[in-house]
Write a protein that holds these residues in place. Structure first.
Motif, PDB file in Angstrom:
ATOM      1  N   CYS A   1       0.173  18.364  65.836  1.00 59.04           N
ATOM      2  CA  CYS A   1       1.601  18.342  66.850  1.00 59.04           C
ATOM      3  C   CYS A   1       0.659  17.226  68.431  1.00 59.04           C
ATOM      4  CB  CYS A   1       1.940  19.236  67.969  1.00 59.04           C
ATOM      5  SG  CYS A   1       2.535  20.127  67.302  1.00 59.04           S
ATOM      6  N   GLY A   2       1.056  15.891  67.583  1.00 58.22           N
ATOM      7  CA  GLY A   2      -0.182  14.912  68.729  1.00 58.22           C
ATOM      8  C   GLY A   2       0.369  15.110  70.396  1.00 58.22           C
ATOM      9  N   THR A   3      -0.651  15.549  71.936  1.00 61.38           N
ATOM     10  CA  THR A   3       0.234  15.383  73.154  1.00 61.38           C
ATOM     11  C   THR A   3      -0.319  14.229  73.800  1.00 61.38           C
ATOM     12  OG1 THR A   3      -1.782  16.390  73.530  1.00 61.38           O
ATOM     13  CG2 THR A   3       0.000  18.130  72.207  1.00 61.38           C
ATOM     14  N   THR A   4      -0.034  14.276  74.932  1.00 57.73           N
ATOM     15  CA  THR A   4       0.355  13.009  76.338  1.00 57.73           C
ATOM     16  C   THR A   4      -1.448  13.632  76.177  1.00 57.73           C
ATOM     17  OG1 THR A   4       1.209  14.430  77.816  1.00 57.73           O
ATOM     18  CG2 THR A   4       2.364  12.777  76.644  1.00 57.73           C
ATOM     19  N   SER A   5      -1.669  14.881  76.451  1.00 59.44           N
ATOM     20  CA  SER A   5      -3.674  15.147  76.983  1.00 59.44           C
ATOM     21  C   SER A   5      -4.107  14.703  76.217  1.00 59.44           C
ATOM     22  CB  SER A   5      -3.293  16.679  76.764  1.00 59.44           C
ATOM     23  OG  SER A   5      -2.361  17.531  77.523  1.00 59.44           O
ATOM     24  N   GLY A   6      -4.170  13.791  74.912  1.00 49.61           N
ATOM     25  CA  GLY A   6      -5.592  13.363  73.918  1.00 49.61           C
ATOM     26  C   GLY A   6      -5.231  14.292  73.007  1.00 49.61           C
ATOM     27  N   ASP A   7      -5.383  15.369  72.816  1.00 50.85           N
ATOM     28  CA  ASP A   7      -5.149  16.455  71.822  1.00 50.85           C
ATOM     29  C   ASP A   7      -4.604  17.105  71.118  1.00 50.85           C
ATOM     30  OD1 ASP A   7      -3.833  18.359  73.077  1.00 50.85           O
ATOM     31  OD2 ASP A   7      -5.767  18.900  74.785  1.00 50.85           O
ATOM     32  N   VAL A   8      -4.767  17.029  69.426  1.00 52.78           N
ATOM     33  CA  VAL A   8      -3.726  18.321  68.871  1.00 52.78           C
ATOM     34  C   VAL A   8      -4.089  18.664  68.221  1.00 52.78           C
ATOM     35  CG1 VAL A   8      -3.760  16.949  65.981  1.00 52.78           C
ATOM     36  CG2 VAL A   8      -4.155  14.699  67.221  1.00 52.78           C
TER      37      VAL A   8
ATOM     38  N   PHE B   1      -6.844  23.751  68.376  1.00 49.35           N
ATOM     39  CA  PHE B   1      -6.574  22.356  68.787  1.00 49.35           C
ATOM     40  C   PHE B   1      -7.834  21.840  68.943  1.00 49.35           C
ATOM     41  CE2 PHE B   1      -7.392  25.063  72.256  1.00 49.35           C
ATOM     42  CZ  PHE B   1      -8.105  24.107  73.411  1.00 49.35           C
ATOM     43  N   GLY B   2      -8.014  19.954  69.735  1.00 44.94           N
ATOM     44  CA  GLY B   2      -9.146  19.598  69.680  1.00 44.94           C
ATOM     45  C   GLY B   2      -8.537  18.362  69.223  1.00 44.94           C
ATOM     46  N   PRO B   3      -9.582  17.273  69.726  1.00 40.53           N
ATOM     47  CA  PRO B   3     -10.485  17.594  69.880  1.00 40.53           C
ATOM     48  C   PRO B   3     -11.073  18.134  71.264  1.00 40.53           C
ATOM     49  CG  PRO B   3     -10.377  14.609  70.090  1.00 40.53           C
ATOM     50  CD  PRO B   3      -9.496  15.807  70.004  1.00 40.53           C
ATOM     51  N   GLN B   4     -12.489  18.179  71.778  1.00 37.60           N
ATOM     52  CA  GLN B   4     -12.200  19.497  72.872  1.00 37.60           C
ATOM     53  C   GLN B   4     -13.275  18.658  74.303  1.00 37.60           C
ATOM     54  OE1 GLN B   4     -11.426  22.812  73.181  1.00 37.60           O
ATOM     55  NE2 GLN B   4     -11.323  23.569  70.957  1.00 37.60           N
TER      56      GLN B   4
END
Length: 618
Positions: free
Chosen positions: A220-227, A240-243
């Motif tokens: 899942c791709g998020t608005t916070s910029g992580d997967v 999840f990442g990238p940290q």
């Protein structure tokens, strides 16, 4: 005496569309035949052949397309649209081979957010927008709804994305604002049953979902910029990442390769190849505009990327070098112009830029950028040595047509922006109209300019200027309800035409004894140049203003376009419509006929530029 039968109105042949709505997430799709890409523009779906660049068009939506999907075998396409509050938003399933509507599904309100086909093309699942909030599963063959359910729990926000599993027709995933669910279809009981995925303390807004080929995990791709990586069997967050170095402006698009690596498109225009285990970036490239779509061709040897700047790029993921294959305006296009005596290229203008296009191939040849400014009018000098342009900052700018270099700038040409501009046939003068209503004549010298005259009679914005072939007279159309014919020798008014309308455009008949006008009253007026007398009035459109007009070089036909979104070809003498062109989704802003009467170029407020075949004058 028997009434004469009205002649049959023919369809105007649409030859090419320059445009791509890059704001539709996952709107760019590669068809499984590997030879075509599918993408939306306004309320049209465009199918483009990658081998010869030929286009075909699917018309059926009444408003802008908001989502697109292609079935696994390519038998069907599906598209959803937006509409107005209180109205239903249609989903259309298209038969790809016939290029025709297979089914029209009407249940969702206001907007269709996303849709997905089941792997065996049995079902289509559709997701309504924020004002609808429901998921519906449809049977593709019977064209009927099987069941539906609210997309998210009351405690969660609205749903943004949906995707079907690869191996089962009964399992799909939905995600959005604080919601992530796996749904199972219970066909005997006609129900869909959701299971919430456990993400622990992690709260995210999910924009896109990509499922592994064996349905073991999904990303899942998020608005916070992580997967996020979630186990599909246990419904638990795996990792999840990238940290540290998150994707800037959020993850808008994800695609998984056969190798197991992920392609990630982010909102700042970065397109990256990442490891699916630790989300470490292996390769990356920056594109113009935020990435909104990623589509794979074949086994992923070629990747197509669509951006919010209305660009489509092609990359080979081995060398990761982007090649721009489609570019277009991403905001309203206000004017178009051909150089004198040639139809090989034309120019268009909009906010931020002027672009020069090859007419036959629709390829962009030149882009002239003026950031944060809007170009209202454009034209080529008759000798072809410069492009003149009118801007909303009150400046007139002249550019070289080959390099786009700024040759000359007239600052403070008009206090409320330059709204209309035309060059004389001897290439020595420009006549400009402004937002404050003044008409000014400029002498253009080698590296400088001189104001010759300023004529102050209009009380509102000047929307069009046309100059007589001998350069001794011009006509201006204004929003104050007047068209004024000016003497360009003595700089005084010769005649004035009055009507209860905001005049938008005006044309001289080639013999220059009459003018035709159009405006917000939907009428086309014929007027005598000599004394300004009205000759004839035609009902020009069913709804909305007529914004653009042009006339053929021999005067037999003229063309109109406006808020009705139809391009109409009229016979000048008979005053009847011979051809109608359907293709625009936004209001038509300008109409331009090429010098040798082969093509019509029309532009619209949704950023589209359309090329039509001009019918012969018979």
């Amino acid at each position: 005496m028997a009434a004469t039968e009205a002649p049959e109105v023919l369809n105007l042949q649409l030859e090419a569309v320059i445009g791509f709505n890059g704001h539709v997430f996952s709107g760019l799709r590669v068809h499984p035949d590997q030879e075509h890409i599918v993408y939306p523009l306004g309320c049209t779906l465009i199918i483009k052949n990658l081998l010869d660049d030929k286009q075909s068009f699917l018309h059926g939506h009444t408003n802008n397309v908001s989502c697109v999907s292609v079935s696994r075998n390519g038998t069907y396409l599906a598209s959803g649209q937006v509409t107005f509050m209180g109205f239903k938003a249609d989903v259309i399933i298209w038969d790809y081979a016939k290029r025709d509507i297979h089914a029209r599904l009407v249940l969702h309100k206001a907007k269709v957010e996303a849709l997905a086909f089941s792997p065996n093309e049995k079902y289509l699942v559709t997701l309504g927008g924020q004002d609808d909030g429901s998921i519906v599963v449809w049977n593709v063959q019977t064209k009927e709804a099987i069941c539906g359910s609210p997309a998210s729990a009351h405690s969660a926000g609205h749903c943004l994305s949906i995707n079907y599993c690869n191996l089962s027709d009964d399992v799909f995933i939905s995600a959005g604002h604080g919601t992530l669910r796996v749904w199972e279809l219970d066909l005997p009981n006609r129900k869909i049953r959701p299971t919430e995925c456990q993400t622990g303390q992690l709260k995210r807004i999910i924009k896109c979902i990509e499922i592994a080929e064996d349905d073991s995990f999904f990303y899942c791709g998020t608005t916070s910029g992580d997967v996020l990586r979630v186990n599909l069997k246990s419904r638990l967050l795996n990792s999840f990442g990238p940290q540290k170095h998150r994707f800037s402006n959020g993850v808008n698009a994800l695609k998984m390769l056969k190798t197991g690596d992920l392609l990630v498109g982010s909102g700042d225009g970065t397109f990256s190849l990442c490891s699916s285990t630790n989300f470490k970036t292996l390769k990356s490239v920056t594109l113009e505009g935020g990435v909104s779509s990623v589509a794979l061709r074949g086994e992923g040897q070629q990747v197509f990327v669509g951006t919010e700047a209305s660009q489509i790029y092609r990359l080979c993921y081995t060398d990761f070098t982007p090649q721009l294959i489609t570019s277009s305006h991403c905001s309203a296009v206000w004017d178009a112009a051909f150089p004198e005596g040639t139809s090989e290229l034309f120019a268009t203008c909009s906010q931020d830029d002027i672009r020069v296009w090859n007419t036959e191939s629709s390829k962009e040849l030149l882009r002239i950028r003026v950031p944060n400014m809007t170009c209202n009018a454009i034209g080529f000098k008759r000798d072809g040595r410069s492009i003149y342009s009118a801007w909303n900052d009150g400046k007139i700018r002249l550019f070289t047509p080959e390099s786009g270099r700024l040759m000359l700038m007239i600052p403070d040409a008009h206090s409320m922006g330059v709204t209309a501009l035309r060059g004389t046939s001897d290439c020595k003068r420009l006549v400009s109209g402004g937002g404050e209503g003044q008409v000014r004549v400029w002498e253009i010298l080698q590296d400088t300019h001189k104001l010759i005259a300023s004529m102050k009679e209009h009380k509102a914005s000047v929307n069009a200027v046309k100059i007589k072939s001998n350069d001794k007279e011009c006509v201006t159309a204004s929003s104050d309800g007047t068209c004024i014919i000016w003497d360009l020798v003595r700089f005084v008014r010769n005649q004035m035409v009055l009507a209860n309308t905001l005049f938008k455009s005006v044309c001289y008949h080639p013999e220059e004894y009459q003018i035709i006008t159009s405006g917000t009253d939907r009428k086309i007026g014929y007027w005598e140049v000599y004394d300004g007398a009205a000759i004839r009035e035609l009902e020009g459109s069913q709804s909305g203003a007529i914004n653009g007009m042009d006339i053929s070089s021999e005067g037999g036909l003229f063309i109109t376009g406006g808020d009705e979104k139809l391009v109409k070809v009229w016979r000048y003498a008979d005053g009847d419509v011979t051809h109608v062109g359907v293709g625009h989704s936004g209001s038509i802003s300008s109409v331009c006929l090429c010098p040798n009467n082969r093509f019509i170029i029309t532009t619209s407020t949704d950023g589209a530029v359309l090329r039509w075949r001009f019918p012969s004058c018979t």
